[in-house]
Structure formats: structure tokens, C-alpha cells
Motif scaffolding. Structure first.
Motif, short mmCIF file in Angstrom:
data_model
loop_
_atom_site.label_atom_id
_atom_site.label_comp_id
_atom_site.label_asym_id
_atom_site.label_seq_id
_atom_site.Cartn_x
_atom_site.Cartn_y
_atom_site.Cartn_z
N MET A 1 0.85 -1.20 0.00
CA MET A 1 0.00 0.00 0.00
C MET A 1 0.88 1.24 0.00
SD MET A 1 -2.36 2.23 1.06
CE MET A 1 -1.44 2.54 2.55
N ILE A 3 1.71 4.78 0.77
CA ILE A 3 1.45 6.04 1.48
C ILE A 3 1.95 7.21 0.63
CG2 ILE A 3 1.96 7.39 3.54
CD1 ILE A 3 2.33 4.85 5.04
N THR A 32 -8.93 2.42 7.94
CA THR A 32 -8.67 1.00 7.72
C THR A 32 -7.18 0.71 7.78
OG1 THR A 32 -10.57 0.97 6.27
CG2 THR A 32 -9.09 -0.89 6.11
N GLN A 39 4.97 8.37 10.49
CA GLN A 39 5.03 7.83 9.13
C GLN A 39 4.82 8.92 8.10
OE1 GLN A 39 2.05 4.74 9.97
NE2 GLN A 39 3.22 3.36 8.68
N LYS A 122 -18.17 -13.64 10.06
CA LYS A 122 -18.28 -12.64 11.13
C LYS A 122 -17.62 -11.33 10.71
CE LYS A 122 -17.56 -12.68 15.37
NZ LYS A 122 -16.82 -12.87 16.62
N ASP A 126 -19.35 -7.61 10.20
CA ASP A 126 -18.82 -6.36 10.74
C ASP A 126 -18.68 -5.30 9.64
OD1 ASP A 126 -18.71 -7.37 13.28
OD2 ASP A 126 -16.60 -7.92 13.19
N TYR A 127 -18.08 -5.70 8.52
CA TYR A 127 -17.91 -4.75 7.41
C TYR A 127 -19.27 -4.26 6.93
CZ TYR A 127 -13.18 -6.77 6.97
OH TYR A 127 -11.92 -7.20 7.20
N ARG A 129 -22.08 -4.04 8.57
CA ARG A 129 -22.67 -3.06 9.49
C ARG A 129 -22.07 -1.69 9.26
NH1 ARG A 129 -21.82 -7.07 13.26
NH2 ARG A 129 -23.73 -8.28 13.28
N LEU A 130 -20.76 -1.65 9.08
CA LEU A 130 -20.12 -0.36 8.80
C LEU A 130 -20.66 0.23 7.51
CD1 LEU A 130 -16.40 -1.21 9.69
CD2 LEU A 130 -17.90 0.35 10.92
N ARG A 133 -24.12 1.64 7.87
CA ARG A 133 -24.03 2.94 8.53
C ARG A 133 -23.54 4.01 7.55
NH1 ARG A 133 -20.07 2.72 13.30
NH2 ARG A 133 -21.45 1.02 13.88
N MET B 1 -19.51 5.94 19.15
CA MET B 1 -19.98 5.30 17.93
C MET B 1 -21.25 4.49 18.21
SD MET B 1 -17.55 3.47 15.13
CE MET B 1 -16.65 2.60 16.33
N ASP B 3 -24.32 1.87 17.04
CA ASP B 3 -24.56 0.79 16.11
C ASP B 3 -25.86 1.09 15.36
OD1 ASP B 3 -24.71 -1.64 14.87
OD2 ASP B 3 -23.88 -2.68 16.61
N ASP B 243 -22.52 -12.01 19.03
CA ASP B 243 -21.28 -11.44 18.50
C ASP B 243 -21.51 -10.05 17.92
OD1 ASP B 243 -20.20 -13.91 19.03
OD2 ASP B 243 -20.56 -14.65 17.01
N ALA B 244 -22.77 -9.70 17.77
CA ALA B 244 -23.09 -8.52 16.96
C ALA B 244 -22.49 -7.22 17.48
CB ALA B 244 -24.60 -8.37 16.84
N THR B 246 -19.49 -6.66 18.71
CA THR B 246 -18.04 -6.50 18.68
C THR B 246 -17.68 -5.14 18.12
OG1 THR B 246 -18.13 -7.69 16.61
CG2 THR B 246 -17.25 -8.88 18.51
N LEU B 248 -16.68 -2.68 15.88
CA LEU B 248 -16.61 -2.95 14.45
C LEU B 248 -15.30 -2.50 13.82
CD1 LEU B 248 -20.21 -1.78 13.90
CD2 LEU B 248 -19.36 -4.10 14.06
N LEU B 249 -14.94 -1.28 14.12
CA LEU B 249 -13.77 -0.75 13.44
C LEU B 249 -12.53 -1.54 13.82
CD1 LEU B 249 -13.51 1.32 11.37
CD2 LEU B 249 -12.88 2.99 13.09
N ALA B 251 -12.44 -4.64 14.65
CA ALA B 251 -12.48 -5.91 13.93
C ALA B 251 -12.03 -5.71 12.49
CB ALA B 251 -13.89 -6.48 13.97
N ALA B 252 -12.54 -4.64 11.90
CA ALA B 252 -12.19 -4.38 10.50
C ALA B 252 -10.69 -4.18 10.37
CB ALA B 252 -12.94 -3.15 10.01
N THR B 253 -10.13 -3.45 11.31
CA THR B 253 -8.72 -3.13 11.22
C THR B 253 -7.86 -4.35 11.52
OG1 THR B 253 -9.32 -0.96 12.02
CG2 THR B 253 -7.00 -1.47 11.96
N SER B 255 -8.40 -7.43 11.09
CA SER B 255 -8.38 -8.54 10.15
C SER B 255 -7.56 -8.24 8.90
CB SER B 255 -9.80 -8.93 9.78
OG SER B 255 -10.41 -7.85 9.14
N LEU B 256 -7.03 -7.06 8.82
CA LEU B 256 -6.15 -6.76 7.69
C LEU B 256 -4.79 -7.38 7.98
CD1 LEU B 256 -7.15 -3.09 7.23
CD2 LEU B 256 -7.59 -4.96 5.67
N VAL B 260 0.86 -1.24 7.66
CA VAL B 260 0.97 -0.46 6.44
C VAL B 260 2.44 -0.32 6.07
CG1 VAL B 260 0.40 1.74 5.41
CG2 VAL B 260 -1.03 0.82 7.21
N THR B 261 2.75 -0.54 4.81
CA THR B 261 4.12 -0.30 4.38
C THR B 261 4.12 0.79 3.34
OG1 THR B 261 3.87 -2.01 2.74
CG2 THR B 261 4.93 -2.64 4.80
#
Ligand SMILES: Nc1ncnc2c1ncn2[C@@H]1O[C@H](COP(=O)(O)OP(=O)(O)OP(=O)(O)O)[C@@H](O)[C@H]1O
Ligand SMILES: [Mg+2]
Lengths: 205, 262
Positions: A1, A3, A32, A39, A122, A126-127, A129-130, A133, B1, B3, B243-244, B246, B248-249, B251-253, B255-256, B260-261
Motif C-alpha cells: 500500500m 502512502i 482502515t 510515518q 463474522k 462487521d464490514y 454493518r459499517l 451505517r 460510535m 450501532d 457477537d453482533a 463487537t 466494528l472498526l 475488527a475491521a482493522t 483482520s487486515l 501499512v508499508t
């Protein structure tokens, strides 16, 4: 990625200072890929060294603004014009895990697949739901934010499609496994069955 | 935040399920030709809950849905809708429950070719004694909800597959049904139209309805609060509603892969 290119793209819209770049970068990607200010400054330093940006001015609060150079603009154009390389596929832990699971005796591959599927769905929830929104916000947001809301939605969609692809692949693996087990069950004599894996291993190697 | 999905978990655990499949089995055929389409499946769906059903082809998803909708009867166990066991109802009463309480989206739409889009949607309401005028108003609103308000007076044969599918969805949503059952409701839709339809279902559930949706697509299942997995007629796993909440952000972050490089 990259920057580097992300910052160039922001600076292309006018001079900005470090903290501002960080905030705008994160607004577009919904944090994200969180950036720390360190950085941002390191990257600005390298961009300056390479002649792609120059320190422009300083405001009363001492913020140092950077501006993109012509060379920087050309670099940005060529980034947009060139596809992101797909050279060697990234090493994927899940693919490696499944490849191992089907060859190591005593591993319940279905359990491995299902555990991963659960986990990925799961994450998808989560994604989603985001996204729900973000979609709700899209209709109410003030005009200035529209573009970064859109950018964030696109990033979310990418996460969603990528995770979905993984789940589809898991479904596919399961079907393939089932077909394989059926074929194994159809093999005639038990002695032939115990010889078969060896023979296969030899031909594969 | 905050839901956007209301947290109905606590309320739901105290209220009665809108749909309860109580140890339900469905066997087709006899003797050697027997097919166990569902094996002692127990599933409760509460008000406000959106459940997705996933599983390989032939695992019993459509069977589960037809039983839930009273279109077929179990060989064992009971199906309860709003506390009433469908097996105990007279034919007439069952037809009424199906019309008033249950919205059903068929995999192949099941629209009546001789009726326009609006008429297809109005039909169950008129059978229930609602005036044509009022039923048409409702039908137009439902069509508007799935973004095809302008097609109200078209016949199914003059519509694309995706448009027919949306008429079928509108028909299932009309009249404040408490239970919406949908078999692959997004099959013929492109990704943004599919998303719009799922958002409509989501909104219905957030307003208190219960929905069960069969889907092959994880991306669509992800709109649900709970995803249940069928295999060989059995419920083998689920992602729970607990689980609903959790974060969210995070979790989203998380799982990546990796940092960052540059
Ligand atoms: N009327 C019937 N007579 C005999 N067997 C049936 C009948 N209906 C369904 N089955 C069998 O019951 C099993 C479950 O079928 P079902 O239609 O519920 O699967 P499904 O999960 O919906 O599959 P798909 O994803 O392909 O739609 C299958 O093995 C099917 O062949
Ligand atoms: Mg089916």
C-alpha cells in the motif's frame, strides 16, 4: 500500500501540513490503514528528497505546509495510469494451512474449513454493518464530506468482496474434498486404496 | 460510535419467537428411496431478527423455508408461527396466516402473468378485504421501496428477471407481515440493486419483523444478525447474534494482514 502516492494525491489538491494529511488520509479510508504522524513525516521527508514535494510556507501556528512539484504531479499521474502490480501472489496463510491440512493425517479438514468460514463471515458482518451505517450517512452528510464518504464506501466494498472471495473458495474446497472422498470410497479393494496415496505422491513429486 | 443495528438481544430473549421450528424433520419418499431433507432442526427467530441460511446444494435450505412458510408439513416436529402450530390450523386459517403474517419470496418469483406488478402485490391484501384503493396505495409504496415504482402497471413478461424479482420482494413486504421468508431473493440482481434490497429487509427487521433468507452468497448473508449453516439436513453451525456488538472498526482493522508499508 502506497502512502507515498496517497500523500501526493492529497497534496495535489493544495498545500497541506503533516497532521492534516494524516486526518484526510484516514477520512478517505475510514482508518482502515491507520497512519501515525511519524510515518507521514518520514514519507514527506523522502518525497522532498526525491524532489516530488517542497516545503511551501508556514502558518502562524508553525505548521509547515508542503506543496507538490511538477515532478510529483507527473509521478502521481503515472501511478493512476499504471495498474497495481500482481506479481508473485502474496503468501496466504489460509491457503498454506489448507494445503497442510489435507496432507497431514488426523486433521479434520472440514472443521478447519468451517472454523475459517465462521470467522470470515463474522468479519463480513462487521464490514456490512459499517457499510449500512455509511450508506445511511451518505444520504444525510453535508456536501463537503461526500467524496471522502464515497472513498470510504469503496474501501469497505473492497474488504467485503475480498472476504467473500475467501468464503467462496472455502465452499469450493469443501465440494472438492467431498468429490475426492467419494472417489476414494469407490476404489475397489482395500489394498489398492492403501497403495494409491503412495503412487500419487510419487507422481506429484 | 452508535450501532445502526438496534441491539434487540435482551428483548428477544424474553419475547416469543416469531418463528419456531421445533425439532423439525422432513423425509421424502419411502424405504430405500428415502431422502432425509431435514433432520431434527431446531431454530427460533425472534422479532427484529434477520437470519441467513447457508449450505451446499441439497442441504435442505429450501425445505426449511417451505416448512416455515406452511407450504409443506414436517414428518416430525412442529412449526410455530407467532406461537401457533401450523399443523393444528384448519386449511382456511392456515391460508389466512400465510397471507397476513408471512411474506414469501420464491426462488422463481411465482408472479401471476395475467396481473400487472401492482396487481400481483395487491392480491393478498384484497383477499384480506382491504379496499382496492388502499391496496394499490400500499403496492405503489412497496414498489417504490425496491426502486421500481415506475413499473407498477407492467406485466411480468415485460420485465427483466431482476425487476420481477423485486416485484416478488415487494409482494412479500406489503401489509406489515411479521415474518418474511426469502429464497435467494437477490439471485437475479446486480450487486448494488441486491444491496438495496437487503437494506430494505434489514430495515424491516430493525422495525420489528423477523426474516429468514436463504442465500449462497456470503456477502448477502452478512446483512443478517445470524448466519446458520445447514449440511445434509442438519444445522451444523451458526454465527451468533451475541457477537453482533463487537467493536466494528477494531475488527475491521485487525483482520487486515499486517502493518501499512510505504
Ligand atoms: N419433493 C421431493 N421429493 C424427494 N426429494 C426431495 C423433494 N424435495 C427436496 N428433496 C430432496 O431434499 C434434499 C434437500 O432439498 P432442498 O431443496 O431443501 O435443498 P437446498 O439446500 O435448497 O438446495 P439448493 O441450494 O440446490 O436449492 C435434496 O436432497 C432434495 O433432492
Ligand atoms: Mg433451494
Amino acid at each position: 500500500m502506497s502512502i507515498r502516492h496517497g500523500l501526493l494525491a492529497l497534496l495535489d489538491q493544495g498545500p497541506r501540513y503533516g497532521y492534516q494529511l494524516r486526518v484526510e488520509f484516514e477520512a478517505r479510508t475510514g482508518a482502515t490503514w491507520p497512519l501515525n504522524v511519524g510515518q507521514v513525516y518520514t514519507t514527506l521527508g523522502r518525497l522532498e528528497r526525491d524532489g516530488l514535494v517542497v516545503p511551501d510556507s508556514e502558518d502562524e501556528e508553525g505548521h509547515l505546509f508542503y506543496a507538490v512539484t511538477d515532478k510529483g504531479r507527473a509521478e502521481l499521474r503515472s501511478w493512476f495510469d499504471t495498474p497495481v502490480p500482481r506479481t508473485s501472489p502474496p503468501r496466504d496463510e489460509l491457503a498454506i494451512k489448507l494445503a497442510m491440512a489435507v496432507t497431514v493425517p488426523g486433521v479434520d479438514v472440514h472443521a478447519v474449513v468451517q472454523a475459517q468460514r465462521r470467522h470470515s463471515i463474522k468479519a463480513l458482518q462487521d464490514y456490512t454493518r459499517l457499510k449500512a451505517r455509511a450508506l445511511a450517512g451518505e444520504s444525510t452528510s453535508s456536501e463537503g464530506d461526500d467524496r471522502s464518504d464515497l472513498a470510504w464506501l469503496l474501501v469497505l466494498d473492497q474488504l467485503i468482496f475480498q472476504t467473500e472471495a475467501e468464503v467462496r473458495w472455502l465452499d469450493h474446497c469443501e465440494t472438492r474434498l467431498a468429490q475426492y472422498s467419494e472417489r476414494q470410497a469407490d476404489l475397489p479393494a482395500p489394498s489398492a486404496a492403501s497403495d494409491a496415496p503412495k503412487a500419487r505422491r510419487r507422481t506429484r513429486a | 460510535m452508535t450501532d445502526t443495528f438496534p441491539s434487540t438481544t435482551l428483548a428477544a430473549s424474553r419475547t416469543e419467537p416469531v418463528l419456531h421450528l421445533a425439532e423439525v424433520s422432513r423425509v421424502h419418499g419411502q424405504g430405500a428411496a428415502q431422502v432425509h431433507a431435514l433432520r431434527t432442526v431446531d431454530l427460533r427467530v425472534y422479532p427484529g431478527e434477520f437470519v441467513a441460511v447457508m449450505g451446499p446444494s441439497g442441504s435442505g435450505k429450501s425445505t426449511l423455508l417451505t416448512l416455515a412458510g406452511g407450504l409443506d408439513s414436517p414428518t416430525d416436529g412442529k412449526v410455530l408461527v407467532e406461537g401457533q402450530s401450523l399443523g393444528d390450523l384448519s386449511r382456511k386459517r392456515l391460508a389466512q396466516v400465510r397471507r397476513r403474517s408471512i411474506g414469501y419470496v420464491f426462488q422463481d418469483y411465482n408472479l401471476i402473468p395475467a396481473l400487472t406488478a401492482a396487481e400481483n402485490i395487491m392480491l393478498p391484501r384484497e383477499l384480506d378485504g382491504i379496499s382496492s384503493r388502499a391496496a394499490r396505495q400500499e403496492a405503489l409504496a412497496a414498489l417504490e421501496e425496491v426502486n421500481i415504482g415506475e413499473l407498477a402497471d407492467r406485466f411480468p413478461d415485460d420485465m427483466s428477471g431482476g425487476q420481477q424479482q423485486r416485484v416478488a420482494i415487494a409482494r412479500a413486504l406489503i401489509g406489515d407481515r411479521r415474518l418474511v421468508l426469502a429464497d435467494e431473493p437477490t439471485g437475479a440482481l446486480d450487486s448494488t440493486t441486491g444491496e438495496a434490497v437487503l437494506a430494505v429487509l434489514r430495515t424491516r427487521c430493525d422495525a420489528g419483523a423477523a426474516a429468514v433468507m436463504v442465500t449462497h452468497e456470503a456477502r448477502h448473508a452478512a446483512w443478517a444478525d445470524r448466519v446458520v449453516f445447514l449440511r445434509d439436513g442438519r444445522l451444523v453451525d451458526e454465527t451468533g447474534r451475541q457477537d453482533a456488538s463487537t467493536l466494528l472498526l477494531t475488527a475491521a482493522t485487525n483482520s487486515l494482514n499486517g502493518p501499512v508499508t510505504e
